[in-house]
Design a protein around this motif. Structure first.
Motif, PDB file in Angstrom:
ATOM      1  N   VAL A 321       0.852  -1.189   0.000  1.00  0.00           N
ATOM      2  CA  VAL A 321       0.000   0.000   0.000  1.00  0.00           C
ATOM      3  C   VAL A 321       0.887   1.238   0.000  1.00  0.00           C
ATOM      4  CG1 VAL A 321      -1.842   1.241   1.208  1.00  0.00           C
ATOM      5  CG2 VAL A 321      -1.729  -1.265   1.331  1.00  0.00           C
ATOM      6  N   ASP A 322       0.650   2.151  -0.939  1.00  0.00           N
ATOM      7  CA  ASP A 322       1.468   3.371  -0.990  1.00  0.00           C
ATOM      8  C   ASP A 322       0.654   4.635  -0.756  1.00  0.00           C
ATOM      9  OD1 ASP A 322       0.041   3.509  -3.329  1.00  0.00           O
ATOM     10  OD2 ASP A 322       1.776   3.345  -4.665  1.00  0.00           O
ATOM     11  N   ASN A 323      -0.624   4.464  -0.409  1.00  0.00           N
ATOM     12  CA  ASN A 323      -1.472   5.611  -0.101  1.00  0.00           C
ATOM     13  C   ASN A 323      -1.413   5.904   1.395  1.00  0.00           C
ATOM     14  OD1 ASN A 323      -4.332   6.657   0.870  1.00  0.00           O
ATOM     15  ND2 ASN A 323      -4.099   7.310  -1.256  1.00  0.00           N
ATOM     16  N   MET A 324      -1.058   7.136   1.766  1.00  0.00           N
ATOM     17  CA  MET A 324      -0.861   7.474   3.176  1.00  0.00           C
ATOM     18  C   MET A 324      -2.122   7.242   4.003  1.00  0.00           C
ATOM     19  SD  MET A 324       0.377  11.062   4.955  1.00  0.00           S
ATOM     20  CE  MET A 324      -1.218  11.873   4.780  1.00  0.00           C
ATOM     21  N   TRP A 325      -3.286   7.543   3.455  1.00  0.00           N
ATOM     22  CA  TRP A 325      -4.521   7.431   4.247  1.00  0.00           C
ATOM     23  C   TRP A 325      -4.937   5.984   4.422  1.00  0.00           C
ATOM     24  CZ3 TRP A 325      -5.060  11.417   7.001  1.00  0.00           C
ATOM     25  CH2 TRP A 325      -4.672  12.665   6.520  1.00  0.00           C
ATOM     26  N   MET A 326      -4.662   5.147   3.427  1.00  0.00           N
ATOM     27  CA  MET A 326      -4.939   3.722   3.584  1.00  0.00           C
ATOM     28  C   MET A 326      -4.000   3.119   4.628  1.00  0.00           C
ATOM     29  SD  MET A 326      -6.879   1.253   2.772  1.00  0.00           S
ATOM     30  CE  MET A 326      -7.695   1.901   1.296  1.00  0.00           C
ATOM     31  N   ILE A 327      -2.733   3.492   4.573  1.00  0.00           N
ATOM     32  CA  ILE A 327      -1.775   3.044   5.583  1.00  0.00           C
ATOM     33  C   ILE A 327      -2.209   3.506   6.972  1.00  0.00           C
ATOM     34  CG2 ILE A 327       0.540   3.528   6.483  1.00  0.00           C
ATOM     35  CD1 ILE A 327       0.687   1.406   4.463  1.00  0.00           C
ATOM     36  N   THR A 328      -2.684   4.739   7.052  1.00  0.00           N
ATOM     37  CA  THR A 328      -3.152   5.284   8.330  1.00  0.00           C
ATOM     38  C   THR A 328      -4.259   4.423   8.912  1.00  0.00           C
ATOM     39  OG1 THR A 328      -2.570   7.557   7.724  1.00  0.00           O
ATOM     40  CG2 THR A 328      -4.238   7.279   9.450  1.00  0.00           C
ATOM     41  N   LEU A 329      -5.211   4.006   8.081  1.00  0.00           N
ATOM     42  CA  LEU A 329      -6.329   3.183   8.554  1.00  0.00           C
ATOM     43  C   LEU A 329      -5.858   1.793   8.994  1.00  0.00           C
ATOM     44  CD1 LEU A 329      -9.107   4.110   5.960  1.00  0.00           C
ATOM     45  CD2 LEU A 329      -8.883   4.890   8.333  1.00  0.00           C
ATOM     46  N   ILE A 330      -4.916   1.208   8.246  1.00  0.00           N
ATOM     47  CA  ILE A 330      -4.398  -0.119   8.604  1.00  0.00           C
ATOM     48  C   ILE A 330      -3.659  -0.076   9.936  1.00  0.00           C
ATOM     49  CG2 ILE A 330      -2.729  -1.900   7.959  1.00  0.00           C
ATOM     50  CD1 ILE A 330      -3.417  -1.289   5.026  1.00  0.00           C
ATOM     51  N   ILE A 331      -2.829   0.950  10.105  1.00  0.00           N
ATOM     52  CA  ILE A 331      -2.097   1.089  11.365  1.00  0.00           C
ATOM     53  C   ILE A 331      -3.051   1.420  12.500  1.00  0.00           C
ATOM     54  CG2 ILE A 331      -0.318   2.399  12.592  1.00  0.00           C
ATOM     55  CD1 ILE A 331       1.106   2.782   9.921  1.00  0.00           C
ATOM     56  N   ALA A 332      -4.070   2.242  12.219  1.00  0.00           N
ATOM     57  CA  ALA A 332      -5.069   2.577  13.246  1.00  0.00           C
ATOM     58  C   ALA A 332      -5.781   1.323  13.730  1.00  0.00           C
ATOM     59  CB  ALA A 332      -6.077   3.583  12.697  1.00  0.00           C
ATOM     60  N   LEU A 333      -6.095   0.406  12.802  1.00  0.00           N
ATOM     61  CA  LEU A 333      -6.730  -0.859  13.174  1.00  0.00           C
ATOM     62  C   LEU A 333      -5.805  -1.670  14.080  1.00  0.00           C
ATOM     63  CD1 LEU A 333      -9.200  -2.743  12.621  1.00  0.00           C
ATOM     64  CD2 LEU A 333      -7.828  -3.780  10.807  1.00  0.00           C
ATOM     65  N   ALA A 334      -4.508  -1.695  13.735  1.00  0.00           N
ATOM     66  CA  ALA A 334      -3.544  -2.463  14.531  1.00  0.00           C
ATOM     67  C   ALA A 334      -3.355  -1.878  15.921  1.00  0.00           C
ATOM     68  CB  ALA A 334      -2.208  -2.526  13.793  1.00  0.00           C
ATOM     69  N   THR A 335      -3.219  -0.559  16.015  1.00  0.00           N
ATOM     70  CA  THR A 335      -3.000   0.055  17.330  1.00  0.00           C
ATOM     71  C   THR A 335      -4.250  -0.031  18.199  1.00  0.00           C
ATOM     72  OG1 THR A 335      -3.507   2.236  16.368  1.00  0.00           O
ATOM     73  CG2 THR A 335      -1.184   1.620  16.550  1.00  0.00           C
ATOM     74  N   ALA A 336      -5.429   0.084  17.577  1.00  0.00           N
ATOM     75  CA  ALA A 336      -6.677  -0.097  18.332  1.00  0.00           C
ATOM     76  C   ALA A 336      -6.760  -1.519  18.868  1.00  0.00           C
ATOM     77  CB  ALA A 336      -7.885   0.211  17.446  1.00  0.00           C
ATOM     78  N   ALA A 337      -6.362  -2.478  18.023  1.00  0.00           N
ATOM     79  CA  ALA A 337      -6.384  -3.879  18.437  1.00  0.00           C
ATOM     80  C   ALA A 337      -5.423  -4.123  19.592  1.00  0.00           C
ATOM     81  CB  ALA A 337      -6.026  -4.774  17.252  1.00  0.00           C
ATOM     82  N   HIS A 338      -4.257  -3.468  19.558  1.00  0.00           N
ATOM     83  CA  HIS A 338      -3.305  -3.631  20.664  1.00  0.00           C
ATOM     84  C   HIS A 338      -3.939  -3.215  21.986  1.00  0.00           C
ATOM     85  CE1 HIS A 338       0.385  -3.552  23.045  1.00  0.00           C
ATOM     86  NE2 HIS A 338      -0.135  -2.447  23.581  1.00  0.00           N
TER      87      HIS A 338
END
Length: 424
Positions: A321-338
């Protein structure tokens, strides 16, 4: 027994713990946001920064065990105050250092004192909440970490832009002193709280085994006999280092890969850390909801933790993924899960052990988790330096994200193996 509706003092007490956790993460997040500025001023490379992070995680590991035992001995009220006084002064002290060694000393002091937050917070929850509400209560106070992480990208650029990096550390570090006054004035255990109703006190004790609550001094060797001690430790060892990466390197990641200006409010970081609030409270709510629906406590915790472990997996594929906002959502999902994972993992200790064991076990597991976090920042520094020199720093971050994606599922599987027999 139904929760009393006329008074809910336990939730007011929890708000103080939430506020302390907010300050805890606000203080530690400042360094990551100031990393680009400090790198230029002190001529740091990635390994230099990783050494400073390692200083924090090393003393945090030591402090977790020491502060956990200390808090079990002196009680939640005094233990929390001691922790806050030292870490607030350490945070302020960052603003007066003039060398890399000075930062290592300041981060070391911050680490050993900030380690008292979670043993004290979990002990407070065990004192004030019945088991069926503890995951939710843990999720609520643990969301303070998120609030601190959200406030940091808002406050740090403002103070930095107007007053410089030194005053940024001083102003934010001073917030802990205000909290100390509130805590000392209002906090007490339920039995010593004047305004608590008989109904609420009975509700708090409704699923507590009073025989196991008789306070006795317990050696560490005794705690190590419990399976929950080791399952909690494994969960911390495999996932705490990932959280340190999210906390200390995400600002630099967006700066390095997407050229984000960290002297201005950072919307991607705000989105990511806002999501962790949902994960923390939602994770605590979900297992508490399942317990109230009749699920066994262990099953409710396990299923909820598996769900959150699976939510981290997509971060493995960030390289596609090279779109900043898509990356933001993926990382947001991971940090929320943590955060949802962590809320339930910490609650498992109080599910199995009496209150006066809780801080010691939390401290032991937290120490091992932080010990793992000592090595991981060095690994990150080496990897990122190597890829930065080759002109492909994003490749280095992709390796870290892959490790993050598999860590939680692996931890969940090992916890299931440790607890495969229905014993403590």
């Amino acid at each position: 027994m139904q929760a009393p509706h006329n008074r809910n003092i336990r939730w007011w007490m929890l708000s103080l713990v939430f506020l302390a956790t907010t300050i805890n993460y606000l203080d530690r997040q400042v360094m990551g946001l100031l990393k680009p500025v400090l790198e230029k001023e002190f001529s740091w490379d990635e390994k230099d920064y990783s050494y400073i992070v390692m200083a924090f995680t090393t003393t945090y590991a030591i402090g977790y065990m020491a502060m956990g035992r200390f808090i079990d001995r002196v009680g939640t009220k005094i233990g929390y105050v001691v922790s806050l006084i030292v870490w607030s002064l350490a945070s302020i002290g960052h603003g007066f250092v003039k060398s890399t060694i000075g930062f290592i000393i300041a981060r070391s002091t911050l680490g050993i004192s900030e380690a008292g937050n979670f043993p004290a917070a979990i002990k407070s929850v065990a004192e004030w909440f019945p088991k069926k509400e503890r995951a939710l209560a843990t999720g609520v106070f643990n969301s303070g970490a998120t609030v601190g992480a959200i406030l940091a990208p808002l406050l740090v650029p403002f103070i930095l832009g107007h007053y410089g990096w030194r005053q940024t550390f001083v102003w934010i570090g001073a917030l802990g002193m205000v909290w100390i006054i509130l805590w000392w004035k209002f906090y007490a255990v339920p039995e010593k709280t004047k305004n608590i109703t008989k109904e609420e006190l009975e509700y708090i004790k409704s699923d507590r085994d009073e025989k196991t609550e008789e306070k006795t001094k317990i050696p560490l060797s005794q705690l190590l006999k419990y399976k929950v001690t080791w399952s909690f430790a494994i969960g911390k060892i495999l996932t705490d280092p990932i959280w340190y990466f999210f906390m200390f390197w995400l600002p630099a990641y967006f700066s390095d890969v997407f050229k984000m200006d960290l002297t201005k409010p950072s919307l991607p970081l705000i989105i990511i850390y806002s999501g962790t609030t949902i994960g923390s409270i939602g994770g605590g709510y979900l297992s508490s909801f399942l317990i109230k629906k009749g699920w066994a406590i262990g099953r409710a915790r396990s299923v909820t933790m598996l769900l959150f472990a699976l939510m981290v997996v997509p971060v493995m594929f960030s390289k596609y993924v090279d779109n900043m906002w898509m990356i933001t959502l993926i990382i947001a999902l991971a940090t929320a899960a943590h955060q949802g994972w962590g809320a339930n993992l910490m609650t498992t200790v109080g599910d199995h052990l009496p209150n006066h064991y809780v801080s010691s076990v939390i401290g032991f597991g937290g120490m091992l988790g932080s010990a793992a976090g000592i090595i991981f920042p060095l690994f990150i520094g080496i990897v990122l330096d190597a890829f930065k020199k080759s002109g492909n720093i994003n490749g280095g971050y992709n390796i870290i994200f892959f490790i993050a994606g598999i860590s939680y599922v692996t931890a969940w599987g090992l916890i299931k193996i440790i607890n495969r027999k229905k014993t403590v």
